[in-house]
Scaffold this motif. Structure first.
Motif, PDB file in Angstrom:
ATOM      1  N   ASP A 161     -10.723 -29.233  -6.517  1.00  0.00           N
ATOM      2  CA  ASP A 161     -11.179 -29.664  -7.837  1.00  0.00           C
ATOM      3  C   ASP A 161     -10.882 -31.140  -8.102  1.00  0.00           C
ATOM      4  O   ASP A 161     -11.770 -31.900  -8.528  1.00  0.00           O
TER       5      ASP A 161
ATOM      6  N   ASP B 239     -18.316 -25.088 -10.604  1.00  0.00           N
ATOM      7  CA  ASP B 239     -18.443 -24.192 -11.760  1.00  0.00           C
ATOM      8  C   ASP B 239     -17.155 -24.177 -12.592  1.00  0.00           C
ATOM      9  O   ASP B 239     -17.208 -24.139 -13.828  1.00  0.00           O
ATOM     10  N   ARG B 240     -16.007 -24.232 -11.933  1.00  0.00           N
ATOM     11  CA  ARG B 240     -14.739 -24.289 -12.677  1.00  0.00           C
ATOM     12  C   ARG B 240     -14.635 -25.577 -13.487  1.00  0.00           C
ATOM     13  O   ARG B 240     -14.035 -25.607 -14.562  1.00  0.00           O
TER      14      ARG B 240
ATOM     15  N   LEU C  24     -17.108 -27.334 -14.803  1.00  0.00           N
ATOM     16  CA  LEU C  24     -18.236 -27.588 -15.708  1.00  0.00           C
ATOM     17  C   LEU C  24     -17.829 -28.021 -17.114  1.00  0.00           C
ATOM     18  O   LEU C  24     -18.488 -28.902 -17.697  1.00  0.00           O
ATOM     19  N   PRO C  25     -16.783 -27.435 -17.721  1.00  0.00           N
ATOM     20  CA  PRO C  25     -16.410 -27.896 -19.060  1.00  0.00           C
ATOM     21  C   PRO C  25     -16.033 -29.379 -19.119  1.00  0.00           C
ATOM     22  O   PRO C  25     -16.060 -29.983 -20.200  1.00  0.00           O
ATOM     23  N   GLN C  26     -15.686 -29.966 -17.969  1.00  0.00           N
ATOM     24  CA  GLN C  26     -15.291 -31.385 -17.937  1.00  0.00           C
ATOM     25  C   GLN C  26     -16.447 -32.303 -17.538  1.00  0.00           C
ATOM     26  O   GLN C  26     -16.264 -33.521 -17.500  1.00  0.00           O
TER      27      GLN C  26
ATOM     28  N   THR D  16     -24.258 -32.870 -17.070  1.00  0.00           N
ATOM     29  CA  THR D  16     -25.281 -32.558 -16.075  1.00  0.00           C
ATOM     30  C   THR D  16     -26.541 -33.375 -16.329  1.00  0.00           C
ATOM     31  O   THR D  16     -26.905 -33.640 -17.477  1.00  0.00           O
TER      32      THR D  16
ATOM     33  N   TYR E 232     -24.139 -33.735 -11.310  1.00  0.00           N
ATOM     34  CA  TYR E 232     -22.937 -33.589 -12.132  1.00  0.00           C
ATOM     35  C   TYR E 232     -22.239 -34.935 -12.225  1.00  0.00           C
ATOM     36  O   TYR E 232     -22.271 -35.740 -11.292  1.00  0.00           O
TER      37      TYR E 232
END
Length: 364
Positions: free
Chosen positions: A199, A231-232, A234-236, A239, A249
């Motif tokens: 990550d 996917d983990r 994505l909140p950060q 897109t 991304y």
């Protein structure tokens, strides 16, 4: 609706993050960290890369960092040699172990069939920590214990299973020397981090190369199956889409200049990461030019950027007191571009050969 970024917009984002729209006032260590390392198959290209990216860069600054062990040369992304900071070395290397394992199996799996790789790695670690060694020396010592196996295969088993750094004088400006290795732990006096999830590395990649697709991330790192990690995250992330409709991304605060931002001419060294870090390289080089840059023997030639894109090659040759910069554009150049290349090339010659009596630029 997802915003579309065309090639020029992606190009300008890349140039901004790679410090190529304007030379940065940044310490060399920080620049290498910001770039998430620099490809370094051969020693000198990172010096040219930093010269193109940093204001008033002097080669002794990088050499001093190598000598003080704050910057190291080690196999990392794509199982190739990179110049990275000491801290990135400690965190990147364990995350990339799957890449190293896959590379070893692909290149030497047949020659190493039936041997205990863990035992070879343990013996190799002992040998290089006892005394730094070239791969030829390491392979010769390992053959004393495994006489029925190829020396190069045995040495590369250690390279891929044990984190090995190339020690000075390799990598120093103006110096030469064989690639001699010891372990990261012996050289830095620290252990690798225990983290193996990608990550944080993905975020570092986006900071230096984004916006990017999952396939781009995998091309840069050599890792596979990064979708779950993205996917983990994505909140950060934000897109976007490229012109082909693929999802990109990016980090919210990362620079994304306007597509019409002016880009200066720049000289990139061999193997520059900008050409190697995407599944789709069209944001930096047109498909029609790739065969002229990427050679059959694996060399990635030194290139010039015009309007932000690869549009030519360059090389420097020195004989006695004469240094010649040859520029090979891929297409006819306008007068203002020729003038800009002459000015930047003159500065490059001054950087490369400050004591040379005669310096000349050819090809434009």
């Amino acid at each position: 609706m997802v915003q579309m970024l065309n090639r020029r917009a992606l190009n300008r984002a890349l140039l901004a993050r790679q410090l190529l729209l304007e030379r940065a006032d940044m310490p060399v260590y920080n620049a290498i960290e910001h770039l998430a390392g620099m490809q370094s198959q051969v020693p000198n290209p990172p010096y040219f890369g930093l010269w193109s990216r940093l204001r008033d860069f002097q080669p002794d600054e990088l050499s001093a960092l190598i000598l003080s062990r704050r910057v190291v040369r080690i196999s990392l992304m794509r199982s190739t040699i990179h110049l990275v900071t000491n801290q990135d070395c400690l965190t990147f290397r364990p995350m990339l172990q799957p890449v190293m394992d896959r590379g070893l199996q692909g290149s030497y799996g047949r020659q190493l069939r039936g041997v205990d790789l863990a035992e070879i790695a343990e013996t190799g670690r002992m040998l290089v920590e006892e005394h730094p060694r070239t791969f030829a020396e390491l392979g010769k010592h390992l053959q004393l214990q495994w006489p029925d196996h190829d020396a190069a295969a045995l040495a590369n088993a250690v390279r891929n299973k044990v984190p090995l750094v190339q020690i000075p004088p390799r990598g120093l400006w103006g110096k030469s020397g064989s690639a001699t290795h010891t372990t990261v732990e012996a050289w830095l006096g620290q252990s690798l981090t225990a983290t193996t999830t990608p990550d944080a590395m993905i975020l570092r990649y986006l900071a230096a190369f984004g916006p990017a697709t999952v396939q781009d991330m995998q091309t840069w790192s050599g890792l596979t199956k990064l979708r779950e990690a993205v996917d983990r995250l994505l909140p950060q992330l934000l897109t976007f889409q490229n012109e082909e409709g693929h999802i990109l991304y990016d980090l919210p605060e990362a620079p994304r200049p306007s597509a019409d931002t002016q880009a200066p001419v720049r000289f990139l060294g061999e193997f520059d990461n900008m050409l190697l870090s995407y599944a789709d390289r069209s944001r930096i080089i047109a498909d029609e030019y790739r065969a002229r840059v990427f050679t059959d023997n694996g060399i990635i030639r030194s290139t010039i950027l015009i309007d932000g894109f690869v549009q030519g090659l360059w090389k420097i040759e020195s004989k006695k007191k004469q240094t010649v910069l040859t520029i090979e554009p891929f297409a006819p150049l306008e007068q203002d571009i020729r003038q800009a290349l002459m000015e930047e090339g003159t500065r490059l010659l001054s950087f490369t050969a400050p004591g040379t009596t005669f310096r000349e630029i050819q090809g434009i």
